[in-house]
Design an enzyme around this catalytic site. Structure first.
Site, PDB file in Angstrom:
ATOM      1  N   GLU A 106       0.823  -1.207   0.000  1.00  0.00           N
ATOM      2  CA  GLU A 106       0.000   0.000   0.000  1.00  0.00           C
ATOM      3  C   GLU A 106       0.859   1.259   0.000  1.00  0.00           C
ATOM      4  O   GLU A 106       0.481   2.283  -0.573  1.00  0.00           O
ATOM      5  CB  GLU A 106      -0.955  -0.003   1.200  1.00  0.00           C
ATOM      6  CG  GLU A 106      -2.059  -1.058   1.113  1.00  0.00           C
ATOM      7  CD  GLU A 106      -1.599  -2.484   1.382  1.00  0.00           C
ATOM      8  OE1 GLU A 106      -0.480  -2.669   1.912  1.00  0.00           O
ATOM      9  OE2 GLU A 106      -2.357  -3.422   1.052  1.00  0.00           O
ATOM     10  N   HIS A 134     -11.644  -5.928   8.339  1.00  0.00           N
ATOM     11  CA  HIS A 134     -12.318  -5.638   7.061  1.00  0.00           C
ATOM     12  C   HIS A 134     -13.552  -4.778   7.290  1.00  0.00           C
ATOM     13  O   HIS A 134     -14.518  -4.863   6.541  1.00  0.00           O
ATOM     14  CB  HIS A 134     -12.751  -6.933   6.360  1.00  0.00           C
ATOM     15  CG  HIS A 134     -11.626  -7.833   5.981  1.00  0.00           C
ATOM     16  ND1 HIS A 134     -11.052  -8.716   6.860  1.00  0.00           N
ATOM     17  CD2 HIS A 134     -10.959  -7.987   4.807  1.00  0.00           C
ATOM     18  CE1 HIS A 134     -10.083  -9.377   6.250  1.00  0.00           C
ATOM     19  NE2 HIS A 134      -9.999  -8.956   5.010  1.00  0.00           N
TER      20      HIS A 134
HETATM   21  C1  TPP Z   1      -2.144  -4.970   4.237  1.00  0.00           C
HETATM   22  C2  TPP Z   1      -3.114  -5.797   3.457  1.00  0.00           C
HETATM   23  N1  TPP Z   1      -3.357  -5.493   2.157  1.00  0.00           N
HETATM   24  C3  TPP Z   1      -4.262  -6.204   1.450  1.00  0.00           C
HETATM   25  C4  TPP Z   1      -4.940  -7.241   2.006  1.00  0.00           C
HETATM   26  C5  TPP Z   1      -5.969  -8.031   1.200  1.00  0.00           C
HETATM   27  N2  TPP Z   1      -5.489  -9.385   0.905  1.00  0.00           N
HETATM   28  C6  TPP Z   1      -5.791 -10.432   1.700  1.00  0.00           C
HETATM   29  S1  TPP Z   1      -5.068 -11.844   1.207  1.00  0.00           S
HETATM   30  C7  TPP Z   1      -4.324 -11.102  -0.113  1.00  0.00           C
HETATM   31  C8  TPP Z   1      -3.438 -11.904  -1.020  1.00  0.00           C
HETATM   32  C9  TPP Z   1      -2.249 -12.474  -0.317  1.00  0.00           C
HETATM   33  O1  TPP Z   1      -1.519 -13.308  -1.164  1.00  0.00           O
HETATM   34  P1  TPP Z   1      -0.238 -14.113  -0.677  1.00  0.00           P
HETATM   35  O2  TPP Z   1       0.566 -13.293   0.259  1.00  0.00           O
HETATM   36  O3  TPP Z   1       0.453 -14.621  -1.875  1.00  0.00           O
HETATM   37  O4  TPP Z   1      -0.810 -15.313   0.191  1.00  0.00           O
HETATM   38  P2  TPP Z   1      -1.753 -16.524  -0.267  1.00  0.00           P
HETATM   39  O5  TPP Z   1      -3.158 -16.049  -0.132  1.00  0.00           O
HETATM   40  O6  TPP Z   1      -1.398 -16.874  -1.654  1.00  0.00           O
HETATM   41  O7  TPP Z   1      -1.490 -17.641   0.687  1.00  0.00           O
HETATM   42  C10 TPP Z   1      -4.681  -9.742  -0.154  1.00  0.00           C
HETATM   43  C11 TPP Z   1      -4.232  -8.796  -1.184  1.00  0.00           C
HETATM   44  C12 TPP Z   1      -4.666  -7.527   3.372  1.00  0.00           C
HETATM   45  N3  TPP Z   1      -5.273  -8.542   4.012  1.00  0.00           N
HETATM   46  N4  TPP Z   1      -3.750  -6.797   4.063  1.00  0.00           N
END
Ligand code: TPP
Lengths: 349, 428
Positions: free
Chosen positions: A67, A136
């Site tokens: 972000e 959220h």
């Molecule tokens: C600071 C923040 N930004 C955005 C999100 C929204 N978000 C939740 S999970 C996710 C994807 C995460 O992907 P990854 O780190 O590759 O983990 P995976 O789900 O593949 O295990 C996002 C963008 C969040 N939870 N926290």
């Protein structure tokens, strides 16, 4: 209208927001949209759906999950002369980008004596009512109204969402645009346990297909009345309207639409007419935007007030998951506050 | 200055935006992924300097070969009982995920996230750690709790946010927390656990403790600033911490390229920070075990942090809220060149003569039964939205250790509101 006609379509808020970006991108090739999952997928709430297909991936693209980078890059692109519209997936995740927004975007014009500016828009879904738990559901708007140099905008209807978002994108200053996700897909009356008709069966907004703006800094008098002024925004406009209609009171309901700059004239005129004021927001109470509103009203309208200003807000706790509906300011909390604000000096209702 | 000359004839710049190789409708083909043979990667001494092993950040530690044998210097040489226990934890995790995913679909809770295809990452690592090493997980390491034999009913109570949920219904489902289980409270804010794990490890070192910390994040989240803050602190203070990056290829709809995966490996980030980096076949439970064991030994002997990239694949959707068919090819999971971690461990045990398909089938059935029984028990304590939640007053507790006046006042307001609403919600 840029398309040379007056056509309208029925749109829910997500579709209206999508249309706003579509129109803005069509009119100005400096407008680009980006954020986590924004490009190919069209955003986890689908707000940017179809934009990459239409405008290409240099104008609508995914970003790393960072972000601080999203907002910092937006500052740089804006400084170049583009009009970035960046999405923060949930308002709860804006904090890692706060420094770029608060210390950088917000002050760039001032500190460079107008040589550099950051006409960027940060869009982000906010608020609760979707069982999103504490990470959220937050409503962090007052953090931004406390910062000098950022405008804060919150729509409550599809029509407003489109007109305000286009205005935000065209605005020369950084704008934080919070989208009440509880009403993204349809109407809501504040009662979580009564089924609400899906938007498709219960359209609430005809939205023009083309270009139009709702100027930032202009409130909307949603309902005229003379007994009490209710100041609200976002999802709370709907909860407030439901409460007012159920109780049958002659309230004037004002949807602020822009928290900063604030439409103080409309507020002042209304309070001078009604003599009573109730402020409604979902964010936590202490140092919330309601405190600012109450202070302004008492500074400017003290001798017109018939009763203490009342605040209806979320509580000063993180948003609880299972007790979400006890946290959420609903019609009952409003009714109790209305009863308090309608008491006259002798204590009679 | 170069810019003093007119720019008329310069070619226009182009903005590069990465694209995954396959999208819906495409046939996934992973033949370009380099999969070195098992057993090939060298295993340095755990006392070696991090600067002498940059190759490991670009390689792929693998133990299980094509014939399901354990080969090479990284073979942890585990006994059959341990292997069977590990297999069972992995199967139980998969069964748990199945059941809870269905529970969400049935409206019993708001949300769920599976770790299908990634079970080895959490479970094999947990087997290589001590029971009291502190884990700072992300949201896809439920396997840690299961490997530590944590109560399934307790986990489900949390998923259902019911009256027995130790977290009082405050957290999103799957955001477990147990100090007793050495499992740090999961945050929805991505990557925040990373610097916290480093801080815990620094404290452990400062206090002369023997416990180490381990943390996990997705490759997508490794783009967050917090990840990099953690790396710099870990490197500077040689913190006894294991930093796991679970590269399951996707972050919701964004492929690993958006986290920098096209430019280099995730393990290679360690090199720039002066940390030991290992890249591991995340679907090979023995490789994950061996890498964790190696990193743990480094940490325990004050040789500092290790960053481990687990190369794996998210075989299911991101969560109950997304639709992977909208952004990725349907056959990616099936085509994944490193196979399924449970099948690979099972086949290894069979190859050792310590297991067979019948026993596997019986075990799978047992796991399903165990999960079903636990779910029934948990459901007796309530499911989300059905009234069997913690009393309203608990909302105000533990904001602070002692409740200040304004929260007391707001609590009373809430109780008055509930009374005015004919006591629809449960209070004390
Ligand atoms: C600071 C923040 N930004 C955005 C999100 C929204 N978000 C939740 S999970 C996710 C994807 C995460 O992907 P990854 O780190 O590759 O983990 P995976 O789900 O593949 O295990 C996002 C963008 C969040 N939870 N926290």
């Amino acid at each position: 209208m840029s398309r040379g006609d007056n056509s309208t379509s029925q749109r829910n808020m997500i579709q209206a927001i999508n249309s706003a970006m579509d129109v803005a991108m069509e009119r100005d090739e400096n407008v680009c949209v980006f954020g986590e999952d924004v490009g190919f997928y069209g955003g986890v709430f689908r707000a940017t759906a179809g934009l990459q297909e239409k405008f290409g991936k240099t104008r609508s693209f995914d970003t790393p999950i960072n972000e601080c980078g999203i907002i910092g890059v937006a500052v740089g692109m804006a400084a170049y002369g583009m009009r970035p519209v960046a999405e923060i997936q949930f308002a709860d995740y804006i904090y890692p980008g706060l420094d770029q927004l608060v210390s950088e975007a917000a002050r760039l014009r001032y500190r460079s004596a107008g040589e550099f500016t950051a006409p960027l828009t940060i869009r982000s879904p906010f608020g609760g009512g979707i069982f999103g738990g504490q990470t959220h559901s937050q409503s962090p708007e007052s953090i931004f109204t406390h910062v000098c140099g950022v405008k804060t905008v919150i729509p409550s209807t599809p029509y407003d969402a489109k007109g305000l978002l286009i205005a935000a994108i065209e605005d020369p200053d950084p704008v934080v645009f919070f989208e009440p996700k509880r009403i993204y897909n349809g109407p809501f009356d504040g009662y979580y346990d009564t089924p609400v008709e899906p938007w498709s069966k219960h359209p609430a907004s005809e939205v023009p297909d083309g270009h139009y703006v709702i100027p930032l800094g202009k409130a909307n008098i949603v309902r005229e009345g003379s007994a009490v002024t209710m100041l609200c925004y976002g999802t709370m406009v709907h909860v407030t309207m439901a409460a007012v209609e159920t109780l049958g009171i002659d309230a004037e309901v004002i949807d602020l639409r822009t928290l900063l700059p604030l439409d103080i004239e409309t507020i002042e005129a209304s309070i001078k007419k009604t003599g009573r004021c109730l402020v409604v927001h979902e964010a936590t109470r202490t140092s919330g935007f309601g405190a600012e509103l109450a202070a302004l009203v008492q500074e400017r309208c003290f001798y017109h007030l018939e009763a203490p200003i009342q605040r209806v807000t979320g509580y000063d706790t993180p948003y609880p998951h299972s007790l979400e509906w006890a946290y959420f300011p609903g019609p009952v909390r409003l009714r109790l506050a209305i009863e308090r604000v309608m008491e006259d000096v002798s204590g009679e209702v | 200055m170069a810019s003093d000359t007119p720019r008329r004839n310069l070619p226009p710049l182009e903005l590069y935006v990465p694209e995954p190789k396959f999208r819906p409708g495409d046939d996934a083909d992973f033949s370009d992924i380099e999969v070195p043979p098992a057993g090939e990667t060298r295993r340095p001494d755990t006392a070696d300097d991090h600067g002498d092993m940059p190759d490991l950040a670009y390689g792929l530690v693998r133990v299980l070969d094509e014939d399901n044998k354990a080969v090479g210097p990284w073979d942890p040489k585990l006994d059959a009982d341990t292997l069977r226990k590990m297999l069972r934890s992995m199967a139980l995790t998969r069964a748990f995920d199945e059941r809870m995913f269905r529970a969400q679909r049935q409206g019993k809770t708001s949300f769920y996230m599976k770790c299908t295809g990634e079970e080895a990452v959490a479970i094999a690592a947990t087997f290589a750690l001590d029971r009291d090493d502190m884990c700072f997980p992300s949201y896809r390491q439920q396997g840690i709790l299961i490997a530590r034999d944590w109560s399934l009913v307790d986990m489900m109570n949390q998923v259902y946010s019911n009256k027995r949920d130790r977290l009082m219904g405050r957290q999103l489902p799957i955001m477990y927390s147990t100090k007793q289980g050495s499992f740090f409270s999961i945050s929805g804010n991505l990557a925040t656990q990373y610097p916290q794990a480093v801080g815990w490890a620094m404290a452990s070192a400062a206090k002369g403790d023997s416990r180490i910390a381990a943390t996990w994040t997705g490759e997508g989240s490794s783009a967050e600033g917090d990840f990099h803050s953690a790396c710099i602190f870990a490197a500077v203070y040689k913190a006894p911490v294991i930093m796991n990056v679970v590269n399951n290829q996707w972050a919701i709809s964004s492929f690993s390229g958006f986290a920098g995966g096209e430019a280099t490996t995730f393990a290679a980030r360690a090199v720039g920070y002066g940390i030991a980096g290992l890249r591991v076949d995340g679907n090979d439970a023995l490789a994950v075990y061996a890498a964790t064991q190696w990193a743990a030994e480094r940490a325990r002997t004050n040789k500092g942090p290790t960053l481990i990239e687990h190369f794996t694949y998210r075989a299911e959707g991101h969560s109950t809220s997304d639709d992977p068919s909208q952004y990725r090819s349907a056959n990616e999971a099936a085509e994944w060149p490193l196979g399924d971690p449970i099948a690979r461990l099972k086949n290894h045990l069979i190859a050792l003569g310590e297991w067979d398909e019948d026993r596997q089938a019986a075990m799978d059935k047992e796991c399903a039964e165990q999960v079903k029984t636990a779910a029934k028990q948990a459901e007796k304590n309530g499911i989300l939205g059905h009234g069997l939640h913690h009393p309203l007053e608990t909302m105000f507790e533990q904001v602070f250790e002692e409740m200040p006046w304004h929260l007391k006042e707001q609590m009373q307001d809430m109780l008055d509101e509930n009374e005015a609403a004919n006591n629809v919600a449960k209070t004390r």
